[in-house]
Design a protein around this motif. Sequence first.
Motif, PDB file in Angstrom:
ATOM      1  N   ILE A  86       1.244  -1.070  -0.131  1.00  0.00           N
ATOM      2  CA  ILE A  86       0.047  -0.425   0.669  1.00  0.00           C
ATOM      3  C   ILE A  86       1.207   1.562   0.006  1.00  0.00           C
ATOM      4  N   VAL A  87       1.022   2.057  -1.237  1.00  0.00           N
ATOM      5  CA  VAL A  87       1.820   3.013  -1.021  1.00  0.00           C
ATOM      6  C   VAL A  87       1.315   4.298  -0.769  1.00  0.00           C
ATOM      7  N   GLU A  88      -0.163   4.466  -0.799  1.00  0.00           N
ATOM      8  CA  GLU A  88      -0.857   5.557  -0.056  1.00  0.00           C
ATOM      9  C   GLU A  88      -2.614   5.179  -0.438  1.00  0.00           C
ATOM     10  N   GLU A  89      -3.285   5.927   0.983  1.00  0.00           N
ATOM     11  CA  GLU A  89      -4.256   5.493   1.253  1.00  0.00           C
ATOM     12  C   GLU A  89      -5.240   6.962   1.963  1.00  0.00           C
ATOM     13  N   ASN A  90      -6.017   7.494   1.326  1.00  0.00           N
ATOM     14  CA  ASN A  90      -6.454   9.125   1.892  1.00  0.00           C
ATOM     15  C   ASN A  90      -8.010   8.461   1.503  1.00  0.00           C
ATOM     16  N   THR A  91      -9.007   9.753   1.730  1.00  0.00           N
ATOM     17  CA  THR A  91     -10.465   9.364   1.653  1.00  0.00           C
ATOM     18  C   THR A  91     -10.013  10.089  -0.420  1.00  0.00           C
ATOM     19  N   PRO A  92     -11.324  10.155  -1.145  1.00  0.00           N
ATOM     20  CA  PRO A  92     -10.872  10.204  -2.448  1.00  0.00           C
ATOM     21  C   PRO A  92     -10.451  11.572  -2.750  1.00  0.00           C
ATOM     22  N   GLU A  93     -11.305  12.669  -2.000  1.00  0.00           N
ATOM     23  CA  GLU A  93     -10.884  14.021  -2.679  1.00  0.00           C
ATOM     24  C   GLU A  93      -9.791  13.846  -2.090  1.00  0.00           C
ATOM     25  N   GLU A  94      -9.376  13.743  -0.875  1.00  0.00           N
ATOM     26  CA  GLU A  94      -7.385  14.079  -0.644  1.00  0.00           C
ATOM     27  C   GLU A  94      -6.876  12.903  -1.827  1.00  0.00           C
ATOM     28  N   LEU A  95      -6.746  11.353  -2.030  1.00  0.00           N
ATOM     29  CA  LEU A  95      -5.773  10.980  -3.321  1.00  0.00           C
ATOM     30  C   LEU A  95      -5.647  11.895  -4.127  1.00  0.00           C
ATOM     31  N   PHE A  96      -7.222  11.799  -4.478  1.00  0.00           N
ATOM     32  CA  PHE A  96      -7.035  12.481  -6.381  1.00  0.00           C
ATOM     33  C   PHE A  96      -6.714  13.523  -6.692  1.00  0.00           C
ATOM     34  N   ALA A  97      -6.713  14.774  -5.646  1.00  0.00           N
ATOM     35  CA  ALA A  97      -6.220  15.835  -5.480  1.00  0.00           C
ATOM     36  C   ALA A  97      -5.564  16.181  -5.156  1.00  0.00           C
ATOM     37  N   HIS A  98      -4.868  15.876  -4.443  1.00  0.00           N
ATOM     38  CA  HIS A  98      -3.656  16.236  -3.832  1.00  0.00           C
ATOM     39  C   HIS A  98      -2.676  14.582  -3.119  1.00  0.00           C
ATOM     40  N   PRO A  99      -2.182  14.177  -4.476  1.00  0.00           N
ATOM     41  CA  PRO A  99      -1.596  12.580  -4.176  1.00  0.00           C
ATOM     42  C   PRO A  99      -0.268  13.005  -3.838  1.00  0.00           C
ATOM     43  N   ARG A 100       0.637  12.527  -2.668  1.00  0.00           N
ATOM     44  CA  ARG A 100       1.408  12.485  -2.158  1.00  0.00           C
ATOM     45  C   ARG A 100       3.344  12.154  -2.478  1.00  0.00           C
ATOM     46  N   SER A 101       2.452  10.677  -3.025  1.00  0.00           N
ATOM     47  CA  SER A 101       3.949  10.266  -3.587  1.00  0.00           C
ATOM     48  C   SER A 101       3.635  10.146  -4.512  1.00  0.00           C
ATOM     49  N   GLU A 102       5.162  10.603  -5.768  1.00  0.00           N
ATOM     50  CA  GLU A 102       5.768  10.459  -6.834  1.00  0.00           C
ATOM     51  C   GLU A 102       5.140   8.898  -7.424  1.00  0.00           C
ATOM     52  N   ARG A 103       5.109   7.707  -7.363  1.00  0.00           N
ATOM     53  CA  ARG A 103       4.078   6.978  -7.984  1.00  0.00           C
ATOM     54  C   ARG A 103       3.250   7.203  -7.754  1.00  0.00           C
ATOM     55  N   LEU A 104       2.365   6.949  -7.397  1.00  0.00           N
ATOM     56  CA  LEU A 104       0.939   7.942  -6.982  1.00  0.00           C
ATOM     57  C   LEU A 104       0.609   8.936  -8.211  1.00  0.00           C
ATOM     58  N   LYS A 105       1.742  10.060  -8.721  1.00  0.00           N
ATOM     59  CA  LYS A 105       1.038  11.040  -9.030  1.00  0.00           C
ATOM     60  C   LYS A 105       1.282  10.629 -10.069  1.00  0.00           C
ATOM     61  N   SER A 106       2.560   9.513 -10.651  1.00  0.00           N
ATOM     62  CA  SER A 106       2.180   9.125 -12.171  1.00  0.00           C
ATOM     63  C   SER A 106       1.787   8.768 -12.036  1.00  0.00           C
ATOM     64  N   PHE A 107       1.138   7.012 -11.497  1.00  0.00           N
ATOM     65  CA  PHE A 107      -0.508   6.306 -12.024  1.00  0.00           C
ATOM     66  C   PHE A 107      -1.167   7.448 -12.417  1.00  0.00           C
ATOM     67  N   LEU A 108      -1.909   8.276 -11.527  1.00  0.00           N
ATOM     68  CA  LEU A 108      -2.841   9.234 -11.721  1.00  0.00           C
ATOM     69  C   LEU A 108      -2.657   9.454 -13.368  1.00  0.00           C
ATOM     70  N   ALA A 109      -1.548  10.426 -13.269  1.00  0.00           N
ATOM     71  CA  ALA A 109      -1.402  11.397 -14.776  1.00  0.00           C
ATOM     72  C   ALA A 109      -1.841  10.065 -16.036  1.00  0.00           C
ATOM     73  N   LYS A 110      -1.712   8.609 -16.301  1.00  0.00           N
ATOM     74  CA  LYS A 110      -2.098   7.964 -17.030  1.00  0.00           C
ATOM     75  C   LYS A 110      -3.435   7.466 -17.160  1.00  0.00           C
ATOM     76  N   VAL A 111      -4.168   7.734 -15.631  1.00  0.00           N
ATOM     77  CA  VAL A 111      -5.048   7.345 -16.044  1.00  0.00           C
ATOM     78  C   VAL A 111      -6.441   8.120 -16.071  1.00  0.00           C
ATOM     79  N   LEU A 112      -6.028   9.039 -15.570  1.00  0.00           N
ATOM     80  CA  LEU A 112      -6.887  10.170 -15.271  1.00  0.00           C
ATOM     81  C   LEU A 112      -7.480  10.953 -16.615  1.00  0.00           C
TER      82      LEU A 112
END
Length: 262
Positions: A236-262
Motif C-alpha cells: 500500500i503506497v498511499e490511502e486517503n479519502t477520494p477527495e484528498e487522494l485524487f486532488a493531492h497525491p503525496r507519492s511520486e508513484r501515485l502522481k505518475s499513475f494518476l497522470a496516466k489514468v485520469l
Amino acid sequence: MTTNLIGTNGLSTDTLIKVSGLLKHFKGGNNAIGDIKALDGIDTEVKRGEVVVVIGPSGSGKSTFLRCLNLLENPTGGTILFEGVDITDPGTDINLHRRKMGMVFQLFNLFPHMTVIKNLTIAPMNLLHKTKAEAEEKAMALLKRVGLEDRANAYPSQLSGGQKQRIAIVRALCMDPNVMLFDEPTSALDPEMVGEVLDVMKQLARDGMTMVVVTHEMGFAREVGSRVVFMDNGKIVEENTPEELFAHPRSERLKSFLAKVL
C-alpha cells in the motif's frame, strides 16, 4: 463526543476486517520460493459501512489482496481478523466465515445449466437451510431491486454481460453477507454495460453495505469510495479519502499513475 467501543479482542466494534503484515509469495524460477512477492506486508482495516476502493497498476497485488481476504488465496504470512476471528488460523472453519463474505468476480461464474432463480436459491437453501419459498422470495425481491425480476426463469446464455454481473451480485446478496468483495466487476463488460453494474454497486453503498472493491473505474472510486487505497509492487503506497487522494497525491508513484489514468 462519540467513543468507539472496544471488544474483547481489542478491536473497536466497528472494525469488520483487520489485516496485519499480510504476505503472499509465489514460487519464482528454478523452484525458488518467495521470489515473487505479490503482497509484501499489507496493514489495513475495513470498518462497517465503509466502501474501500483499491486501485493500482496491473500486477500491483490488488486482486491477490482481495482474494486473501476470504482465503481464496492462502497468505504466506500475516493475519486477517474478520469480525474478531483470525481466519488465517488453520483451526478456523473458513467456510462459515465465507458465508458472510459475498464475492463478485470479473467473470460471472453462474451455473449455465440452471435458471437465474435456481442460481440464486441453491446456496441459501443448502448452506443457510432456507426453505425453497423463503429463498425464492428473497431472490425475487433482490431481482426487483436490480430491475431483472422478469429474467428469473432465463438461463445465463440468454443474458447480456451486464445482466449476468447484476445476477452475480444478487447471488452474493442472497446469502445476507456482512461485506461484499468485488474483483474488477466491470473489466469483462462492454463499455455500454458498465454503468448498469456500477449503478447497482452505488445503491448498495447508499444502503450502507460494507464493500471492498478492486477496480479501474476511477469515477466510481471518486464518487462512492469512503477511502481509496493505492497499491504498487505488493504494498500500500498511499490511502486517503477520494477527495484528498485524487486532488493531492503525496507519492511520486501515485502522481505518475494518476497522470496516466485520469
